[in-house]
Design an enzyme around this catalytic site. Structure first.
Site, PDB file in Angstrom:
ATOM      1  N   GLU A 273       0.760  -1.151   0.001  1.00 31.61           N
ATOM      2  CA  GLU A 273      -0.063   0.180  -0.027  1.00 31.61           C
ATOM      3  C   GLU A 273       0.708   1.164  -0.103  1.00 31.61           C
ATOM      4  O   GLU A 273       0.453   2.444  -0.515  1.00 31.61           O
ATOM      5  CB  GLU A 273      -0.917  -0.029   1.179  1.00 31.61           C
ATOM      6  CG  GLU A 273      -1.865  -1.192   1.159  1.00 31.61           C
ATOM      7  CD  GLU A 273      -2.793  -1.203  -0.051  1.00 31.61           C
ATOM      8  OE1 GLU A 273      -3.189  -0.162  -0.718  1.00 31.61           O
ATOM      9  OE2 GLU A 273      -2.851  -2.563  -0.832  1.00 31.61           O
ATOM     10  N   TRP A 380      -9.532   8.271  -7.805  1.00 29.30           N
ATOM     11  CA  TRP A 380     -10.636   8.671  -8.390  1.00 29.30           C
ATOM     12  C   TRP A 380     -10.676   8.115  -9.799  1.00 29.30           C
ATOM     13  O   TRP A 380     -11.444   7.395 -10.395  1.00 29.30           O
ATOM     14  CB  TRP A 380     -10.512  10.219  -8.326  1.00 29.30           C
ATOM     15  CG  TRP A 380     -11.737  10.519  -7.317  1.00 29.30           C
ATOM     16  CD1 TRP A 380     -11.113  10.854  -6.003  1.00 29.30           C
ATOM     17  CD2 TRP A 380     -13.043  10.420  -6.962  1.00 29.30           C
ATOM     18  NE1 TRP A 380     -12.145  11.248  -5.071  1.00 29.30           N
ATOM     19  CE2 TRP A 380     -13.417  10.776  -5.821  1.00 29.30           C
ATOM     20  CE3 TRP A 380     -13.958   9.975  -7.838  1.00 29.30           C
ATOM     21  CZ2 TRP A 380     -14.543  10.892  -5.223  1.00 29.30           C
ATOM     22  CZ3 TRP A 380     -15.375  10.073  -7.353  1.00 29.30           C
ATOM     23  CH2 TRP A 380     -15.676  10.369  -6.127  1.00 29.30           C
TER      24      TRP A 380
HETATM   25  C1  FAD Z   1     -11.300   7.622  -4.474  1.00 31.08           C
HETATM   26  C2  FAD Z   1     -10.032   7.839  -3.545  1.00 31.08           C
HETATM   27  C3  FAD Z   1      -9.468   8.679  -3.030  1.00 31.08           C
HETATM   28  C4  FAD Z   1      -8.344   8.672  -2.061  1.00 31.08           C
HETATM   29  N1  FAD Z   1      -7.770   9.907  -1.933  1.00 31.08           N
HETATM   30  C5  FAD Z   1      -6.723   9.874  -0.757  1.00 31.08           C
HETATM   31  C6  FAD Z   1      -6.046  10.910  -0.676  1.00 31.08           C
HETATM   32  O1  FAD Z   1      -6.359  12.078  -0.730  1.00 31.08           O
HETATM   33  N2  FAD Z   1      -4.823  10.787   0.218  1.00 31.08           N
HETATM   34  C7  FAD Z   1      -4.427   9.781   0.617  1.00 31.08           C
HETATM   35  O2  FAD Z   1      -3.373   9.501   1.378  1.00 31.08           O
HETATM   36  N3  FAD Z   1      -5.019   8.325   0.101  1.00 31.08           N
HETATM   37  C8  FAD Z   1      -6.110   8.491  -0.477  1.00 31.08           C
HETATM   38  N4  FAD Z   1      -6.548   7.435  -1.185  1.00 31.08           N
HETATM   39  C9  FAD Z   1      -5.944   6.051  -0.616  1.00 31.08           C
HETATM   40  C10 FAD Z   1      -6.523   5.343   0.521  1.00 31.08           C
HETATM   41  O3  FAD Z   1      -8.029   5.341   0.637  1.00 31.08           O
HETATM   42  C11 FAD Z   1      -6.078   6.125   1.965  1.00 31.08           C
HETATM   43  O4  FAD Z   1      -4.614   6.233   1.973  1.00 31.08           O
HETATM   44  C12 FAD Z   1      -6.090   5.219   3.046  1.00 31.08           C
HETATM   45  O5  FAD Z   1      -7.710   4.835   3.327  1.00 31.08           O
HETATM   46  C13 FAD Z   1      -5.797   5.945   4.344  1.00 31.08           C
HETATM   47  O6  FAD Z   1      -6.123   5.257   5.391  1.00 31.08           O
HETATM   48  P1  FAD Z   1      -4.806   4.376   6.316  1.00 31.08           P
HETATM   49  O7  FAD Z   1      -3.749   5.211   6.532  1.00 31.08           O
HETATM   50  O8  FAD Z   1      -5.468   3.747   7.458  1.00 31.08           O
HETATM   51  O9  FAD Z   1      -4.218   3.419   5.019  1.00 31.08           O
HETATM   52  P2  FAD Z   1      -3.598   1.976   5.253  1.00 31.08           P
HETATM   53  O10 FAD Z   1      -4.426   0.756   4.792  1.00 31.08           O
HETATM   54  O11 FAD Z   1      -3.140   1.668   6.724  1.00 31.08           O
HETATM   55  O12 FAD Z   1      -2.384   2.337   4.262  1.00 31.08           O
HETATM   56  C14 FAD Z   1      -1.219   2.837   4.778  1.00 31.08           C
HETATM   57  C15 FAD Z   1      -0.578   3.856   3.674  1.00 31.08           C
HETATM   58  O13 FAD Z   1      -0.676   3.660   2.462  1.00 31.08           O
HETATM   59  C16 FAD Z   1      -0.739   4.432   1.531  1.00 31.08           C
HETATM   60  N5  FAD Z   1      -2.178   4.249   0.588  1.00 31.08           N
HETATM   61  C17 FAD Z   1      -2.812   3.027   1.228  1.00 31.08           C
HETATM   62  N6  FAD Z   1      -3.660   2.921   0.072  1.00 31.08           N
HETATM   63  C18 FAD Z   1      -3.379   3.676  -0.812  1.00 31.08           C
HETATM   64  C19 FAD Z   1      -3.909   3.928  -2.267  1.00 31.08           C
HETATM   65  N7  FAD Z   1      -5.082   3.096  -2.800  1.00 31.08           N
HETATM   66  N8  FAD Z   1      -3.513   4.730  -2.930  1.00 31.08           N
HETATM   67  C20 FAD Z   1      -2.353   5.538  -2.293  1.00 31.08           C
HETATM   68  N9  FAD Z   1      -1.716   5.279  -1.289  1.00 31.08           N
HETATM   69  C21 FAD Z   1      -2.261   4.307  -0.410  1.00 31.08           C
HETATM   70  C22 FAD Z   1      -1.508   5.861   2.429  1.00 31.08           C
HETATM   71  O14 FAD Z   1      -0.391   6.446   2.595  1.00 31.08           O
HETATM   72  C23 FAD Z   1      -1.777   5.084   3.798  1.00 31.08           C
HETATM   73  O15 FAD Z   1      -1.652   5.892   4.913  1.00 31.08           O
HETATM   74  C24 FAD Z   1      -7.845   7.336  -1.844  1.00 31.08           C
HETATM   75  C25 FAD Z   1      -8.256   6.279  -2.432  1.00 31.08           C
HETATM   76  C26 FAD Z   1      -9.539   6.318  -3.154  1.00 31.08           C
HETATM   77  C27 FAD Z   1     -10.275   5.100  -3.742  1.00 31.08           C
END
Ligand code: FAD
Length: 465
Positions: A273, A380
């Protein structure tokens, strides 16, 4: 190098393992640590109270951390290049240190700064810090950039990783004036949502430790469940550089060594991720046109005939699709939305309501605490079917089957949509019969999913012809 240099803080609001700050502290006896806050007022089409409030708290924490090592944060407001030029004149600084930004906006400021520095005869020292691998480091055998994630991630993994630098223990700075630390009032913004997490480097480090100790080993199994806390919640910390991505990556690898095979697999899933984050950064860096256009050229100029009335229903969590409404209300109340429900809500906006993904992208940027241009645009476009997804556009998730899979007890729905608390979970797993309301004060579904799906397929097909 002269006696004084400037460290320009941007998306690196920490003193631990900060590449440019560390280099500045080694290069000179005296460092001016400055943050330049932007001067817009009232609404901003690309940010809002939630993220700005987290920024304010993180700047205040950074000031505290700098004071603890003998310095303080200098705040200036306005155009970054003009303010840095003034600061050079004021302090006699011979160089400006900063960590590079992958965003087109940040990079255009860097380009202007380079010209100003050349005119002033001062040095610029720009560093890689925000990502483990930058723009053109992860390449195909033919030296091309990747457009698809899996081969990118394999190549990413093979590259040697940059080292961690030590935390700043002492920093000497000249005594110069500073504006007050910014508050939401500085930009004329209303209060933020109540559920925004605690800002600052210390809080981020606590979240990281907690996740490594309790979350990492089970992440792979539970990461898609939106109810409860099964993910790291570190996105806003990475967004503002309260944590170093190098340190987080290394800590995950170290922790993985102490886990059983399933735990190690889970840790690798988590690292994947983190690689998605860098994948989207390099896409934005190498293909900046994605901010305006579909990444997949086949779908440029596609029609999105949805109505603005439905856009309002989506924003307000009033679509009659409980999982979508729960997601949108979680966002409104906390400035966060779980990744699974981000995908569901984004796919619903584009493939059930047939609204342009750019509308959703902008609304997320205005409301998310972790709003980050590259990941948000990537997420998106992936959800809309126009982006870097190896699967074709007819990946159309059904919000009802997504609910059955990821929220089978409707715990997430009931948390965020209180009107539905007394409705039995099984009634929230499928559309109610046409015209029937589940409860008096909750709307029936705004569209029929399978009819909406057929329209989406037609829209994509006609864009191809
Ligand atoms: C429509 C959409 C919009 C999003 N907008 C953003 C945004 O503006 N900023 C953002 O940081 N993430 C975004 N994400 C990705 C993801 O949803 C979030 O990073 C994640 O939900 C953050 O929660 P977490 O830190 O608990 O994630 P965890 O699941 O714990 O993941 C750890 C880290 O990995 C990175 N990560 C995880 N999934 C993704 C992914 N699909 N794409 C890129 N990086 C990822 C993030 O930095 C996250 O903190 C988006 C996803 C979607 C589908």
């Amino acid at each position: 190098m002269g006696k004084t240099v400037i460290h320009w803080f941007r998306r690196d609001l920490r003193i631990t393992d900060n590449t440019a700050l560390h280099a500045a502290s080694k290069a000179s006896e005296s460092v001016v640590p400055v943050y330049i806050s932007s001067g817009w007022k009232n609404n901003h089409h690309w940010t809002g109270s939630n993220r700005q409030s987290f920024l304010c708290g993180s700047l205040s924490a950074l000031d505290g951390n700098l004071r603890a090592v003998g310095s303080r944060l200098v705040i200036r407001q306005g155009d970054a290049v003009a303010e840095l030029e003034k600061l050079v004149a004021e302090t006699g600084a011979s160089a400006i240190f900063y960590n590079r930004d992958p965003d087109p906006f940040g990079r255009s400021v860097e380009e202007r700064l380079a010209k100003t520095a050349a005119r002033l005869g001062i040095e610029i020292h720009a560093f890689k810090d925000i990502a483990i691998h930058e723009r053109r480091e992860v390449l195909t055998g033919a030296g091309e950039t990747f457009r698809v994630f899996t081969p990118y991630s394999k190549a990413w993994e093979k590259l040697p990783k940059p080292p961690i630098v030590e935390r700043i223990k002492k920093l000497t700075s000249p005594n110069i004036s500073s504006l007050e630390l910014p508050t939401l009032a500085s930009w004329g913004l209303p209060p933020a949502a109540g559920g925004v997490l605690e800002p600052g480097e210390k809080a981020a480090r606590e979240r990281m430790r907690e996740f490594l100790d309790r979350g990492l080993a089970r992440y792979g199994a539970n990461r898609d469940i939106p109810f409860g806390r099964h993910t790291s919640r570190l996105s806003q910390d990475l967004r503002f550089g309260l944590l170093s991505i190098r340190e987080l990556h290394q800590a995950c690898l170290q922790k993985a060594d102490s886990l059983d095979a399933a735990g190690r697999g889970s840790a690798m899933k988590y690292i994947a991720e983190l690689v998605w984050r860098e994948f989207y950064m390099q896409i934005l860096w190498n293909y900046p046109e994605v901010l305006a256009q579909e990444f997949n050229p086949k779908y440029r100029g596609m029609k999105w005939p949805g109505t603005l009335a439905n856009f309002e229903k989506w924003k307000n969590g009033e679509t009659g699709f409980p999982i979508v409404d729960a997601a949108m209300r979680e966002l409104r109340e906390t400035g966060f939305m779980h990744n699974r429900t981000r995908m569901i809500a984004a796919m619903f906006l584009t493939k059930d309501l047939h609204l342009d993904w750019r509308l959703g992208e902008q609304y997320f940027m205005q409301t998310l605490v972790d709003g980050e241009i590259a990941s948000n645009n990537g997420g998106w476009q992936w959800s809309a079917g126009t982006g870097a997804d190896a699967a074709p556009y007819f990946r159309i998730q059904n919000p009802w089957s997504q609910t059955k899979r990821f929220d089978p007890d409707a715990a997430y729905i009931k948390k965020w949509v209180p009107e539905l608390r007394d409705v039995p979970a099984e009634k929230l797993m499928d559309a109610p019969p046409p015209g029937v309301r589940l409860v008096k004060n909750y709307p029936p579904p705004v569209v029929d999913h399978s009819a909406a799906r057929d329209i989406t397929l037609e829209l994509f097909k006609s864009s191809l012809s």
